[in-house]
Design a protein around this motif. Sequence first.
Motif, mmCIF file in Angstrom:
data_model
loop_
_atom_site.group_PDB
_atom_site.id
_atom_site.type_symbol
_atom_site.label_atom_id
_atom_site.label_comp_id
_atom_site.label_asym_id
_atom_site.label_seq_id
_atom_site.Cartn_x
_atom_site.Cartn_y
_atom_site.Cartn_z
ATOM 1 N N LYS A 462 0.935 -1.324 0.066
ATOM 2 C CA LYS A 462 0.061 -0.102 0.011
ATOM 3 C C LYS A 462 0.887 1.088 -0.075
ATOM 4 C CE LYS A 462 -4.404 -1.679 2.331
ATOM 5 N NZ LYS A 462 -4.019 -3.179 2.028
ATOM 6 N N LEU A 463 0.388 2.367 -0.593
ATOM 7 C CA LEU A 463 0.996 3.596 -0.758
ATOM 8 C C LEU A 463 1.001 4.189 0.646
ATOM 9 C CD1 LEU A 463 -0.078 4.846 -4.271
ATOM 10 C CD2 LEU A 463 2.483 4.338 -3.556
ATOM 11 N N THR A 466 -1.211 9.133 -1.211
ATOM 12 C CA THR A 466 -1.480 8.938 -2.683
ATOM 13 C C THR A 466 -1.071 10.438 -3.201
ATOM 14 O OG1 THR A 466 -3.756 9.600 -2.279
ATOM 15 C CG2 THR A 466 -3.564 7.225 -2.765
ATOM 16 N N GLU A 529 -1.903 1.184 -8.194
ATOM 17 C CA GLU A 529 -2.589 2.100 -7.687
ATOM 18 C C GLU A 529 -2.197 3.626 -8.498
ATOM 19 O OE1 GLU A 529 -2.833 2.534 -3.424
ATOM 20 O OE2 GLU A 529 -2.344 0.326 -3.241
ATOM 21 N N LYS A 530 -2.990 4.527 -8.279
ATOM 22 C CA LYS A 530 -2.585 5.616 -8.600
ATOM 23 C C LYS A 530 -2.195 6.725 -7.676
ATOM 24 C CE LYS A 530 -6.913 6.479 -10.250
ATOM 25 N NZ LYS A 530 -8.119 7.163 -10.802
ATOM 26 N N PHE A 531 -1.204 7.725 -7.778
ATOM 27 C CA PHE A 531 -0.875 8.721 -7.091
ATOM 28 C C PHE A 531 -0.406 10.092 -7.688
ATOM 29 C CE2 PHE A 531 2.938 6.601 -8.106
ATOM 30 C CZ PHE A 531 3.851 7.623 -8.073
#
Length: 534
Positions: A462-463, A466, A529-531
Amino acid sequence: MKPFLKSGLMILALISTLTTTAQVPIYSSHPSASAVLFLDFDGHTVNATSWNYAGPIVCAPTTLDNTQITTVFNRVAEDYRPFNINVTTDSTKYLAAPANRRMRVLLTTSNSWYGNGAGGVAFVGSFVWGDDTPCFVFTNLLNNNVKNISEAASHEAGHTLGLYHQSTYDASCNKISDYNYGTGAGEIGWAPIMGVGYYQNLTLWNNGPNSFGCTNYQSDLDVLTTTNGFSYRTDDYSAAFNQAANVPFVANQFSVNGVIERNTDQDLIRFTQPSFGRFQLTAIPYNVGTGNAGSNLDLQVTLYNGSQTQLSVYNPGTLLNSVVDTLLNPGTYYLRVEGKGNVYAPNYASLGSYALQGNFTDNTTLPLRRLELNGQLVGDRHQLTWLIDADEQVVEQILEVSTDGRNFTQVTQPANADRSYIYRPNFSSTAQYRLHVTFDNAEHYYSRVVTIRPAGSDPRPKLVSTVVNTNTVGVTSQGVYNYFIYDLNGKTISKGQLQNGFNSISAPGMNGGGMYFIRFSNDAEQWVEKFIRQ
């Protein structure tokens, strides 16, 4: 002036030296369809069309050999397989089609009339003009690369059918690229056909923003099937259990070929297992080579018993094909075949043709009454227990595990009298187990496959946030995973391996603000995932 779009995607440095064949092989993907896409490889003079502002255009043939031509045809035909349109190399099919329901795709080495800045060019919407205005693919500027030529041919034909480019935008709605390059890698790496498909294996129609703005979504499927005088192919298999197609075993084998025409399509197949035994199924999307090259369909197969109760779902995360290997009692069973998305590709247009091959292995010679494997998660360990009820003696049993749904490896070889095993695996992904038993009459048998999933807490990395303000990204991980960071164009910014705990990832290639993607993967599963880099 009529609008046209060029595909100035790349000009490759090396030019292959291939010989021109005397005769182009004749193929048709859907001969009964009245709408036609004609792939013209052997040269043509274009006259009296919207291109002829400076007189006739003499187009030389390609320098592709027949094997390469066949591959180009097969790739393009599969892109258009869901639709009621005939992709053909036969000029007579083109000439017999209605003038406003046909398109000549000219594949040629003659580009000097247009210049060196494009791999192809087309007028948007020209398929229905009725004046034989063609589109062009400049094969020499694509290095005679069969993959690139195929992508360009489908892309330019898509323009003639009314499609504009699938584009990419940042979080502030600023256009990053007129072309969407897709995302991911490997067999399931994805890009839109109307973007840039050269670098990805899985290229599909898409529903995304086109070149006229980030909120101007273009549903490729809707445009293709509502504005050109043709729609989807007729569904070949029903989705209803009471109308499922019956396929009998012949010499302990059956074969099925079908097409997933729409993203709501589900094909149901019924078969009868003649006696207690092993059932194996290979479900393969149409392809032109290893790694399911040229496929447009990410297959999912679901197995049901005669009461229409779901037994198992088969859809390996990193593969486009699926494999079933299980034990079944005699009786009626159903297979549901459908297209699905994956971690990179949306479910929107996972469409195309497939082949099923089922195999039955009769085990009636083995007086085996019961072989049952069960598994459960106990803390951080996997506990397997099993029952064997047979007249013959067990001489060997091997417990096997798979993390990709296809390849099984040995975990342990228990003593012949053992009926349980517990251990702590060195991976954190979903695991599938089966037991391979050998009896003293030399018969071999496999148990059904059982699945043990990670604990309720999500095991994936997990980030930490984000939103990042530097070129360093924080990630927490419960195990060892690979990671890749991409920009919106699909360019790899950083890659490496995560360790258990907190990881500080340096990504110096993040130049300026905008949206980025990070992909985590292990042997069986992948997540994206996007950030935002501020």
